[in-house]
Write a protein that holds these residues in place. Structure first.
Motif, PDB file in Angstrom:
ATOM      1  N   UNK A 500      53.837  42.256  49.423  1.00 35.33           N
ATOM      2  CA  UNK A 500      52.956  43.033  50.564  1.00 35.33           C
ATOM      3  C   UNK A 500      52.189  44.144  49.842  1.00 35.33           C
ATOM      4  N   UNK A 501      51.172  44.513  49.385  1.00 37.33           N
ATOM      5  CA  UNK A 501      50.637  45.923  49.288  1.00 37.33           C
ATOM      6  C   UNK A 501      49.735  46.548  49.778  1.00 37.33           C
ATOM      7  N   UNK A 502      49.753  47.169  50.260  1.00 40.82           N
ATOM      8  CA  UNK A 502      48.359  47.360  50.663  1.00 40.82           C
ATOM      9  C   UNK A 502      47.559  47.930  49.483  1.00 40.82           C
ATOM     10  N   UNK A 503      47.531  49.034  48.614  1.00 32.85           N
ATOM     11  CA  UNK A 503      47.136  49.239  47.618  1.00 32.85           C
ATOM     12  C   UNK A 503      46.539  47.897  46.864  1.00 32.85           C
ATOM     13  N   UNK A 504      45.035  47.614  46.108  1.00 34.54           N
ATOM     14  CA  UNK A 504      44.777  46.688  45.561  1.00 34.54           C
ATOM     15  C   UNK A 504      44.826  47.153  44.327  1.00 34.54           C
ATOM     16  N   UNK A 505      44.754  48.218  43.649  1.00 35.27           N
ATOM     17  CA  UNK A 505      45.447  48.304  42.547  1.00 35.27           C
ATOM     18  C   UNK A 505      46.471  47.656  42.001  1.00 35.27           C
ATOM     19  N   UNK A 506      47.887  48.332  42.792  1.00 34.68           N
ATOM     20  CA  UNK A 506      49.466  47.817  42.807  1.00 34.68           C
ATOM     21  C   UNK A 506      49.365  45.803  43.103  1.00 34.68           C
ATOM     22  N   UNK A 507      49.053  45.731  43.815  1.00 32.03           N
ATOM     23  CA  UNK A 507      48.599  44.294  44.447  1.00 32.03           C
ATOM     24  C   UNK A 507      48.206  43.210  42.789  1.00 32.03           C
ATOM     25  N   UNK A 508      46.827  43.538  42.188  1.00 32.23           N
ATOM     26  CA  UNK A 508      46.511  43.005  41.157  1.00 32.23           C
ATOM     27  C   UNK A 508      47.468  43.460  39.946  1.00 32.23           C
ATOM     28  N   UNK A 509      48.363  44.699  39.585  1.00 32.95           N
ATOM     29  CA  UNK A 509      48.783  44.902  38.585  1.00 32.95           C
ATOM     30  C   UNK A 509      49.616  44.261  38.863  1.00 32.95           C
ATOM     31  N   UNK A 510      50.704  44.210  40.044  1.00 37.64           N
ATOM     32  CA  UNK A 510      52.297  43.476  40.010  1.00 37.64           C
ATOM     33  C   UNK A 510      51.723  42.465  39.956  1.00 37.64           C
ATOM     34  N   UNK A 511      50.917  41.395  40.265  1.00 41.29           N
ATOM     35  CA  UNK A 511      50.985  39.902  40.379  1.00 41.29           C
ATOM     36  C   UNK A 511      50.538  39.565  38.818  1.00 41.29           C
ATOM     37  N   UNK A 512      49.226  39.886  38.511  1.00 47.29           N
ATOM     38  CA  UNK A 512      49.364  39.998  36.625  1.00 47.29           C
ATOM     39  C   UNK A 512      50.153  40.230  35.847  1.00 47.29           C
ATOM     40  N   UNK A 513      50.823  41.138  36.010  1.00 50.15           N
ATOM     41  CA  UNK A 513      52.127  41.723  35.509  1.00 50.15           C
ATOM     42  C   UNK A 513      53.216  40.565  35.125  1.00 50.15           C
ATOM     43  N   UNK A 514      53.118  39.793  36.477  1.00 51.03           N
ATOM     44  CA  UNK A 514      54.673  38.779  36.942  1.00 51.03           C
ATOM     45  C   UNK A 514      53.787  37.521  36.619  1.00 51.03           C
ATOM     46  N   UNK A 515      52.945  37.190  36.543  1.00 48.25           N
ATOM     47  CA  UNK A 515      51.917  36.069  36.812  1.00 48.25           C
ATOM     48  C   UNK A 515      52.591  35.172  37.973  1.00 48.25           C
ATOM     49  N   UNK A 516      51.596  35.473  39.495  1.00 49.91           N
ATOM     50  CA  UNK A 516      52.089  35.252  40.272  1.00 49.91           C
ATOM     51  C   UNK A 516      50.832  35.434  40.838  1.00 49.91           C
ATOM     52  N   UNK A 517      49.547  34.391  41.842  1.00 50.31           N
ATOM     53  CA  UNK A 517      48.960  34.736  42.361  1.00 50.31           C
ATOM     54  C   UNK A 517      49.030  35.530  42.964  1.00 50.31           C
ATOM     55  N   UNK A 518      47.373  35.972  44.010  1.00 45.76           N
ATOM     56  CA  UNK A 518      47.632  37.095  44.882  1.00 45.76           C
ATOM     57  C   UNK A 518      46.052  36.797  45.506  1.00 45.76           C
ATOM     58  N   UNK A 519      46.076  37.300  46.647  1.00 44.99           N
ATOM     59  CA  UNK A 519      45.549  37.113  47.604  1.00 44.99           C
ATOM     60  C   UNK A 519      44.666  38.691  48.555  1.00 44.99           C
ATOM     61  N   UNK A 520      43.440  39.285  48.245  1.00 47.89           N
ATOM     62  CA  UNK A 520      43.211  40.188  48.741  1.00 47.89           C
ATOM     63  C   UNK A 520      41.832  40.378  49.057  1.00 47.89           C
ATOM     64  N   UNK A 521      41.183  41.115  49.652  1.00 43.74           N
ATOM     65  CA  UNK A 521      39.328  40.949  50.501  1.00 43.74           C
ATOM     66  C   UNK A 521      38.837  40.145  49.455  1.00 43.74           C
ATOM     67  N   UNK A 522      38.419  39.856  48.911  1.00 47.70           N
ATOM     68  CA  UNK A 522      37.480  39.443  47.957  1.00 47.70           C
ATOM     69  C   UNK A 522      37.827  37.957  47.310  1.00 47.70           C
ATOM     70  N   UNK A 523      38.981  37.617  47.635  1.00 43.69           N
ATOM     71  CA  UNK A 523      39.251  35.810  47.131  1.00 43.69           C
ATOM     72  C   UNK A 523      38.559  35.420  48.598  1.00 43.69           C
ATOM     73  N   UNK A 524      37.300  34.759  47.596  1.00 42.19           N
ATOM     74  CA  UNK A 524      36.528  33.223  48.082  1.00 42.19           C
ATOM     75  C   UNK A 524      37.684  33.004  49.455  1.00 42.19           C
ATOM     76  N   UNK A 525      37.282  31.991  50.009  1.00 40.23           N
ATOM     77  CA  UNK A 525      37.537  31.652  51.290  1.00 40.23           C
ATOM     78  C   UNK A 525      38.307  30.382  50.362  1.00 40.23           C
ATOM     79  N   UNK A 526      37.786  29.662  50.125  1.00 41.53           N
ATOM     80  CA  UNK A 526      38.250  28.137  49.774  1.00 41.53           C
ATOM     81  C   UNK A 526      39.377  28.548  48.777  1.00 41.53           C
ATOM     82  N   UNK A 527      39.671  29.427  47.709  1.00 44.17           N
ATOM     83  CA  UNK A 527      40.210  29.625  47.542  1.00 44.17           C
ATOM     84  C   UNK A 527      41.459  30.496  47.882  1.00 44.17           C
ATOM     85  N   UNK A 528      41.434  30.643  48.623  1.00 43.47           N
ATOM     86  CA  UNK A 528      42.862  31.847  50.157  1.00 43.47           C
ATOM     87  C   UNK A 528      43.222  30.369  50.249  1.00 43.47           C
TER      88      UNK A 528
END
Length: 761
Positions: A500-528
């Motif tokens: 969990x990360x409430x900070x969107x910048x940190x959420x995306x940075x962690x996930x992208x660097x570690x090559x893991x999927x992520x979900x946040x507000x703008x993620x489309x419903x079908x992708x979620x």
């Protein structure tokens, strides 16, 4: 505790109950300490613990429930809840007297009597789209309400020729005193037509109509003048509402604590409005579905998000025999027409309360929703209802019964008390430790991982504004390394991890660097839905990064590890909700059909372990000098009160882990420059605007962005956090105390006595 005199307060203002309470004979075998201020301490080691607990759950609010000692508090609303279950004044006092180590204090006797003798004397009835206040057999309550100036302004006065409720017509016809519609109106609303009329003894049921648009104010005023409204639905004898063809499937099994919760709702053979509190993973959804099936009338289900809507929709079809065409969804992406007869509608709070412009299809559905009389209004995550946005839902819809479900009946803005008159009293609250001991929820190990800031990050943290400081401690390289180490460690064990990360910048940075999927507000419903399904059923992705959109109403039963890298403020509820993502045990009981079988996991052991990590930042010397340390302590308070303990880990990552990211000073300095640049970049502002637009789109309105460009505005912390419109505000409870008019007379007397004692020293 030191005391200045017998029965007096000590220098800190606390009372010394040792000098006020006299022990009974065989006090050691009795489990309760009942204090004059309504505080009750329960010894969990007592042989009659279970019996005493049943009484306390019915009449008091839990304050702290640790493993050996538990604390409860008698309140006005908790005693109302006990009275609504049929407990009389003498039943409550006799039960407390039986289990108490000391004689029952007179203040407690007075408190119980004052709060229970009036409850149930005034009822709110919905009939033919009109709301009536009835006072069956109690002329004093009827007179008090009719002669109250504020309630008088909210009464509806109608001509004598208009429709009169059938029960009043029958009462007038058999009660003498004249005939015809004119005399019925004269008896039904004497204060409306003749304020000098003192007696209404000829009517067994005294009633008058109130403005449907002012129901909230009516309920609030009745509580203030100590005549609380009781909402009960006699669904067995309701011939006006069409029946919903729904029953639980034969293979559905309701657990004992779920049956206890439902028993509190249907104990009087009527449906009683109120709130049921169960931990995450304990089956709140099945409780709500069973309640809807028991009432057997149209049901409106309100949730937090579109993901939750889909889950409730599937659960209704899974556990009941309701025809599929009678279960519909109403979200921004799905606007199904309601079945013309009784049906189940699943929607979101935002869709019902949205004040802006709607599409033609949404307007048609909303017109149908507002026109219907719903047998049951079922509110998931009911703690959000007091918010001004969601408060509209209880006003726009008309329902005969309301049931709220939540795992955490707490808020940070002092509005939680509004639920008592908006919905009803708390009917049942389960003990987390008891369910854990019986294996219904998982036993979780909680740990706080302390990560010192690097020298460069800490220097900028002291220099930069608060908002940038939050970004800095979210992206501290020591925290990143700790998160990466935990993810790799648990993935190697075959665990399913949510970060969990409430900070969107940190959420995306962690996930992208570690090559893991992520979900946040703008993620489309079908992708979620696709990401959640892959996380549940495959081993392709064993770690999922998610913002606070995953706090509530998302079913992830396969997860058994929670890692929290960034959070905002000190929201206790959010902390408990995140722990709840892993509370559902994976080792099912034989024959327990309330949960579907888990997917096969490639584990080297038969029993899974559950972990909840909170990675927080300290200074170089491990002192409590960062905001995150302060907020972390506040966030854990609710879990500590439920009996959980947190282990502090100061050296998580062992030496020699150079393969982890940001291990070199050069990489750390590059990260620092990136963080400082992003904090004020136009791209970050545009990202915030897109996320805010997604929130509005989910609410039923048109998207702000799209077409020609991006709408930019000043960002707020809630928009930065990746949520769906939920807010967490840090306020001081002492800054806005309840006014004297909002407190019950018994509690005002206790406050006055305390002040007199302090003044006499």
């Amino acid at each position: 505790m030191e005391s200045t005199a017998d029965g007096a307060d000590d220098t800190s203002g606390c009372r010394d109950f040792r000098r006020e309470l006299e022990l009974k004979q065989h006090a050691a075998s009795r489990p309760l300490w009942v204090c004059p201020d309504g505080r009750i301490v329960l010894e969990a080691s007592s042989p009659v613990y279970a019996q005493a607990l049943d009484l306390l759950v019915a009449i008091s609010e839990p304050v702290s429930r640790t493993r050996h000692m538990q604390e409860y508090q008698l309140t006005q609303y908790s005693l109302y809840a006990g009275a609504s279950m049929g407990l009389r004044t003498q039943d409550i006092t006799a039960g407390l007297e039986r289990f108490s180590k000391c004689g029952l204090p007179e203040e407690v006797r007075a408190m119980v009597a004052e709060c229970t003798e009036r409850y149930g004397k005034v009822k709110l009835i919905l009939r033919n789209d009109r709301y009536y206040i009835e006072c069956p057999g109690d002329g004093a309550a009827f007179d008090a309400l009719l002669h109250d100036a504020q309630i008088a302004e909210m009464r509806v006065l109608r001509d004598a020729a208009e429709e009169i409720p059938d029960h009043l017509r029958a009462a007038a016809a058999h009660g003498g005193g004249g005939g015809g519609a004119g005399s019925i109106v004269g008896l039904m609303g004497a204060a409306a037509f003749d304020e000098d009329e003192p007696s209404f003894s000829r009517l067994e049921h005294r009633s008058f109509e109130v403005d449907a648009s002012k129901i909230k104010q009516v309920k609030e005023r009745c509580n203030e003048i100590d005549w609380p409204l009781l909402e009960e639905y006699d669904f067995r004898n309701d011939a006006d509402a069409s029946a919903l063809p729904v029953e639980l499937r034969p293979e559905t099994r309701v657990r004992d604590y779920q049956q206890a919760a439902l028993g509190r709702m249907f104990g009087s053979h009527r449906a009683r409005s109120g709130i049921i509190v169960l931990p995450c993973g304990a089956g709140k959804t099945l409780v709500g579905i069973t309640a809807a099936a028991t009432i057997g009338r149209s049901c409106l289900v309100l949730c937090n998000s579109a993901v939750s809507v889909e889950q409730w929709y599937q659960q209704f079809l899974m556990w009941t025999t309701v025809p599929k065409e009678r279960v519909t969804k109403f979200t921004a992406g799905t606007k199904e027409r309601l079945h013309p007869e009784a049906c189940v509608l699943v929607s979101t709070y935002n869709m019902i309360s949205f004040p802006g412009r709607r599409s033609k299809e949404a307007l048609e559905v909303m017109a149908d929703v507002e026109a219907r009389e719903w047998g049951l209004l079922l509110m998931d995550e009911v703690h959000v209802v007091p918010a001004n946005t969601f408060l509209t839902c209880t006003i726009k819809t008309k329902s005969r019964c309301k049931l709220g479900l939540t795992a955490t009946l707490v808020r940070e803005d002092d509005k939680i008390g509004d639920l008592n008159f908006l919905i009803g009293p708390k009917l049942y609250e389960a003990n987390w430790l008891d369910l854990q001991a019986k294996g219904f929820i998982a036993t979780v190990s909680c740990a706080e991982v302390w990560c010192p800031m690097t020298a460069e990050f800490f220097a900028e943290y002291l220099r930069q504004p608060v908002a940038v400081g939050r970004q800095l401690y979210a992206m501290n390289p020591s925290k990143f390394r700790a998160c990466e180490y935990l993810v790799r460690f648990h993935e190697a064990r075959g665990d399913k991890v949510i970060v969990f990360s409430d900070n969107v910048f940190a959420l995306k940075k962690y996930a992208i660097k570690l090559k893991r999927p992520y979900i946040y507000g703008p993620t489309p419903q079908h992708e979620r839905m696709m990401l959640l399904e892959k996380f549940k059923s495959t081993s392709e992705w064993n770690t999922l990064f998610i913002s606070k959109v995953g706090d509530t109403s998302i079913d992830l039963p396969e997860a058994n590890v929670i890692i929290q890298v960034a959070s905002h403020f000190g929201a206790r509820r959010q902390e408990a909700q995140r722990l709840g993502r892993i509370l559902r045990p994976k080792a099912r009981f034989a024959g327990d059909s309330t949960d579907p079988p888990p997917p096969p996991l490639s584990l080297s052991r038969d029993v899974l372990h559950y972990y909840h990590y909170i990675i927080i930042i300290t200074s170089l010397s491990l002192h409590y000098d960062t905001q995150e340390m302060f907020y972390s302590t506040k966030r854990q308070q609710f879990l500590v009160d439920q009996g959980y303990a947190f282990k502090v880990i100061t050296n998580l990552v062992p030496d020699g882990q150079d393969e982890l990211l940001y291990s070199t000073q050069r990489d750390q300095l590059d990260l620092l420059r990136e963080v400082l640049t992003d904090a004020t970049s136009a791209e970050a502002q545009a990202e915030d605007a897109r996320e805010a637009a997604e929130v509005e789109k989910d609410s039923g309105g048109a998207a702000v962005y799209g077409g020609g460009g991006v709408s930019r505005k000043r960002a707020s912390m809630s928009e930065l956090s990746g949520g769906d419109g939920l807010t967490y505000a840090e306020t001081s409870r002492r800054s806005a105390p309840a006014g004297p008019s909002q407190r019950h007379g018994v509690f005002k007397q206790i406050d006055k006595a305390r002040q007199q004692q302090r003044g006499g020293r």
